[in-house]
Design an enzyme around this catalytic site. Structure first.
Site: not given
Length: 285
Positions: A116, A187, A218
């Site tokens: 991320s 996500d 996510h």
């Protein structure tokens, strides 16, 4: 070095504080195993620190027989200073130099892994130094495109192009190693389009088969299918080793077959929660 929390007696942890070029002290934990197949330099996501990731990194080291080096960005966990994009680049560079000081060869040993928010410093490092491999897990194209994905000429990502943070979509074209993209198809924080866009722009010779995870968001790529996740990651580690062994002036990476049979792995689940942040958002990056 101390036993890594009872995960496995063969895994030891070496916690330390190192100085960055910007004068901050950042927390680093190096998990070591006997005869590792690689060293993973892991940049975690937003709102996470070494304390939260400790057991997950130790488990990763034990299961895959790799050394894992995790760290906290400036202003996170036990690290000093205030979080910023520039500081995060200094942070990962300091950790990279710390690993080189342990006697590692970057092209032979170090796989850079960014989850991320961590895709930003990871892509920065891999675009400036030759490493064995790069893995982007739920990675972003750029910071602004996460909150304003509009592609029109007057869209924020275009208007504020010069000051957009973590421009992975531009930097990834300079990476000189195999790149694995991992992204959940559902996500809702960093849309899967980011993963597809990054994959499409990777130079063809370094474009490793991606892992777009069905029914994953996510933060649950592991939980949806842990066995498949670790199978993909282990074969990436193995294939990058083969690429390095076989590379020569007479052979380009395009000659290596990335579609060889894969190996099944045991299941592991990891967690991702916390409080600090670089990017202001109600969601965890």
């Amino acid at each position: 070095m101390v036993p890594a929390g009872g995960i496995n007696p063969k895994v030891t942890a070496m916690p330390t504080i190192i100085k960055t070029s910007r004068g901050e002290g950042i927390a680093v934990v190096l998990f070591k195993v006997a005869n590792p197949t690689a060293t993973i330099l892991y940049s975690h996501g937003n709102a996470i620190d070494c304390g939260i990731m400790y057991m997950s990194w130790a488990e990763l080291a034990a299961t895959m027989n790799v050394d894992v080096c995790g760290y906290d960005y400036t202003g996170y966990g036990a690290s000093t200073g205030k979080p910023s994009e520039r500081n995060s680049y200094a942070d990962i560079t300091a950790v990279f130099e710390f690993l080189l000081a342990q006697g590692l060869n970057a092209e032979k040993d170090i796989i850079v892994y960014g989850q991320s928010l961590g895709s930003g410093p990871s892509t920065y490092l891999a675009s400036n130094y030759k490493v064995r491999g790069l893995c982007l897990h739920s990675g972003l194209m750029t910071g602004i495109r996460v909150i304003a994905p509009d592609e029109r000429l007057c869209a924020p990502a275009n208007v504020f192009y010069p000051c957009d943070m973590y421009p992975n979509i531009r930097r990834i074209t300079k990476v000189q190693c195999p790149v694995l993209i991992i992204h959940g198809n559902m996500d809702n924080v960093v849309d899967v389009n980011h993963g597809h866009a990054l994959y499409d722009i990777i130079p063809e010779e370094f474009r490793y088969p991606p892992y777009f995870v069905e029914h994953a968001g996510h933060e649950d790529v592991f939980e949806v299918n842990p066995s498949e996740y670790f199978k993909r990651l282990r074969t990436f580690v193995r294939d990058t080793e083969e690429v390095h062994k076989r590379a020569s002036p007479e052979m380009e990476l395009t000659e290596y077959d990335f579609t060889s049979p894969r190996i099944a792995l045991p299941e592991i689940q990891m967690q991702a929660t916390g409080s600090n942040s670089i990017v202001t958002s109600t969601s965890t990056l």
